[in-house]
Scaffold this active site. Structure first.
Site, PDB file in Angstrom:
ATOM      1  N   CYS A   1       5.701  -0.239   7.743  1.00  0.00           N
ATOM      2  CA  CYS A   1       5.374   0.967   6.969  1.00  0.00           C
ATOM      3  C   CYS A   1       6.601   1.417   6.211  1.00  0.00           C
ATOM      4  O   CYS A   1       7.702   1.461   6.782  1.00  0.00           O
ATOM      5  CB  CYS A   1       4.897   2.068   7.914  1.00  0.00           C
ATOM      6  SG  CYS A   1       4.437   3.586   7.069  1.00  0.00           S
TER       7      CYS A   1
ATOM      8  N   GLY B   1       0.845  -1.193   0.000  1.00  0.00           N
ATOM      9  CA  GLY B   1       0.000   0.000   0.000  1.00  0.00           C
ATOM     10  C   GLY B   1       0.877   1.239   0.000  1.00  0.00           C
ATOM     11  O   GLY B   1       2.058   1.162   0.365  1.00  0.00           O
TER      12      GLY B   1
ATOM     13  N   GLN C   1       2.621   9.999   1.900  1.00  0.00           N
ATOM     14  CA  GLN C   1       3.987   9.467   2.044  1.00  0.00           C
ATOM     15  C   GLN C   1       4.943   9.978   0.966  1.00  0.00           C
ATOM     16  O   GLN C   1       6.147   9.896   1.130  1.00  0.00           O
ATOM     17  CB  GLN C   1       3.971   7.930   2.021  1.00  0.00           C
ATOM     18  CG  GLN C   1       3.295   7.328   3.242  1.00  0.00           C
ATOM     19  CD  GLN C   1       3.211   5.823   3.118  1.00  0.00           C
ATOM     20  OE1 GLN C   1       2.284   5.305   2.489  1.00  0.00           O
ATOM     21  NE2 GLN C   1       4.158   5.110   3.698  1.00  0.00           N
TER      22      GLN C   1
ATOM     23  N   HIS D   1      -2.777   7.325   7.080  1.00  0.00           N
ATOM     24  CA  HIS D   1      -1.769   8.243   6.512  1.00  0.00           C
ATOM     25  C   HIS D   1      -2.423   9.538   6.015  1.00  0.00           C
ATOM     26  O   HIS D   1      -1.871  10.624   6.192  1.00  0.00           O
ATOM     27  CB  HIS D   1      -1.038   7.588   5.334  1.00  0.00           C
ATOM     28  CG  HIS D   1       0.097   6.690   5.718  1.00  0.00           C
ATOM     29  ND1 HIS D   1       1.204   7.130   6.420  1.00  0.00           N
ATOM     30  CD2 HIS D   1       0.328   5.378   5.462  1.00  0.00           C
ATOM     31  CE1 HIS D   1       2.059   6.120   6.589  1.00  0.00           C
ATOM     32  NE2 HIS D   1       1.545   5.046   6.015  1.00  0.00           N
TER      33      HIS D   1
ATOM     34  N   HIS E   1      -4.642   1.234   7.315  1.00  0.00           N
ATOM     35  CA  HIS E   1      -3.305   1.819   7.486  1.00  0.00           C
ATOM     36  C   HIS E   1      -3.119   3.018   6.536  1.00  0.00           C
ATOM     37  O   HIS E   1      -2.630   4.075   6.948  1.00  0.00           O
ATOM     38  CB  HIS E   1      -2.268   0.708   7.238  1.00  0.00           C
ATOM     39  CG  HIS E   1      -0.844   1.132   7.254  1.00  0.00           C
ATOM     40  ND1 HIS E   1       0.062   0.678   8.195  1.00  0.00           N
ATOM     41  CD2 HIS E   1      -0.126   1.925   6.410  1.00  0.00           C
ATOM     42  CE1 HIS E   1       1.253   1.199   7.931  1.00  0.00           C
ATOM     43  NE2 HIS E   1       1.169   1.960   6.855  1.00  0.00           N
ATOM     44  N   GLU E   2      -3.539   2.850   5.278  1.00  0.00           N
ATOM     45  CA  GLU E   2      -3.383   3.939   4.288  1.00  0.00           C
ATOM     46  C   GLU E   2      -4.316   5.103   4.604  1.00  0.00           C
ATOM     47  O   GLU E   2      -3.944   6.271   4.457  1.00  0.00           O
ATOM     48  CB  GLU E   2      -3.667   3.439   2.865  1.00  0.00           C
ATOM     49  CG  GLU E   2      -2.822   2.267   2.389  1.00  0.00           C
ATOM     50  CD  GLU E   2      -1.364   2.391   2.710  1.00  0.00           C
ATOM     51  OE1 GLU E   2      -0.853   3.526   2.765  1.00  0.00           O
ATOM     52  OE2 GLU E   2      -0.715   1.351   2.916  1.00  0.00           O
TER      53      GLU E   2
HETATM   54  O1  GNR Z   1       4.099  -2.550   2.587  1.00  0.00           O
HETATM   55  C1  GNR Z   1       3.420  -2.443   3.614  1.00  0.00           C
HETATM   56  N1  GNR Z   1       3.113  -3.550   4.331  1.00  0.00           N
HETATM   57  C2  GNR Z   1       2.180  -3.568   5.355  1.00  0.00           C
HETATM   58  C3  GNR Z   1       2.132  -4.694   6.160  1.00  0.00           C
HETATM   59  C4  GNR Z   1       1.207  -4.780   7.187  1.00  0.00           C
HETATM   60  C5  GNR Z   1       0.338  -3.740   7.414  1.00  0.00           C
HETATM   61  C6  GNR Z   1       0.384  -2.595   6.630  1.00  0.00           C
HETATM   62  C7  GNR Z   1       1.296  -2.511   5.599  1.00  0.00           C
HETATM   63  S1  GNR Z   1       1.326  -1.108   4.595  1.00  0.00           S
HETATM   64  C8  GNR Z   1       2.997  -1.120   4.068  1.00  0.00           C
HETATM   65  C9  GNR Z   1       3.233  -0.019   3.047  1.00  0.00           C
HETATM   66  C10 GNR Z   1       2.959   1.336   3.669  1.00  0.00           C
HETATM   67  O2  GNR Z   1       3.687   1.878   4.440  1.00  0.00           O
HETATM   68  N2  GNR Z   1       1.831   1.893   3.363  1.00  0.00           N
HETATM   69  O3  GNR Z   1       1.489   3.070   3.912  1.00  0.00           O
HETATM   70 NI    NI Z   2       2.531   3.173   5.815  1.00  0.00          NI
END
Ligand code: GNR
Ligand code: NI
Length: 164
Positions: free
Chosen positions: A91, A46, A51, A137, A133-134
């Site tokens: 992340c 993601g 970012q 951000h 998670h995204e």
């Molecule tokens: O690549 C990513 N792996 C991940 C693994 C577990 C939970 C969330 C992520 S997102 C991360 C890429 C990232 O930082 N996206 O904002």
């Molecule tokens: Ni992230």
């Protein structure tokens, strides 16, 4: 297409709250392609526009093994369902750090695609974790914010030491 530079914690620009996209034009499509390409190259599952220092509500996600199932989500809104579930997260803006974070196990996502068409779907498992998670951000929030202050300080110091 071109690769974009990814900001690292504790860069204060990661705290910017993203604005909604209002104009769905060729420049948006171009940016979405670059975001996706940067995510695949990293490699990551993601990436949020925040970012790469673009403060608009745009995320790319692809949790497939073959990197052939991209989602480009503009102005996403999430509805959380189900129990909380703790999974290990990492992340690209907090390199080398992996910690469990508690998230909703299922979500409903509504968003626009880069053409401005409405999309809506349900997600669970890693896809649900990644989209939450995204989404964070875009609000200027990082997964380390869910950890204890003690852990977060250790991580901040470690990353500050690594960068020159
Ligand atoms: O690549 C990513 N792996 C991940 C693994 C577990 C939970 C969330 C992520 S997102 C991360 C890429 C990232 O930082 N996206 O904002
Ligand atoms: Ni992230």
């Amino acid at each position: 297409m071109s690769l974009l530079e990814i900001l690292h914690y504790p860069d204060p620009r990661l705290r910017t709250v993203a604005a909604p996209v209002k104009i769905f034009d060729q420049a948006l499509k171009q940016f979405c392609d670059n975001l996706l390409e940067t995510m695949y190259a990293a490699p990551g599952i993601g990436l949020a526009a925040t970012q790469v220092n673009v403060h608009q509500q745009i995320i790319s996600v692809d949790v497939s093994e073959k990197q052939d199932s991209p989602h480009l989500l503009v102005n996403p809104t999430l509805t959380l369902h189900g129990a909380q579930y703790a999974g290990e997260e990492g992340c690209l803006s907090v390199p080398g750090i992996y910690e469990p974070v508690s998230r909703a196990e299922r979500i409903t996502v509504s968003a626009a695609n880069p053409l401005g068409e409405t999309v809506s779907f349900e997600a669970e498992g890693l896809l649900a974790i990644c989209i939450q998670h995204e989404y964070d951000h875009l609000q200027g929030k990082l997964f380390v914010d869910y950890l204890s202050g003690l852990k977060r300080n250790r991580i901040r110091k470690k990353l500050q030491k690594q960068k020159k």
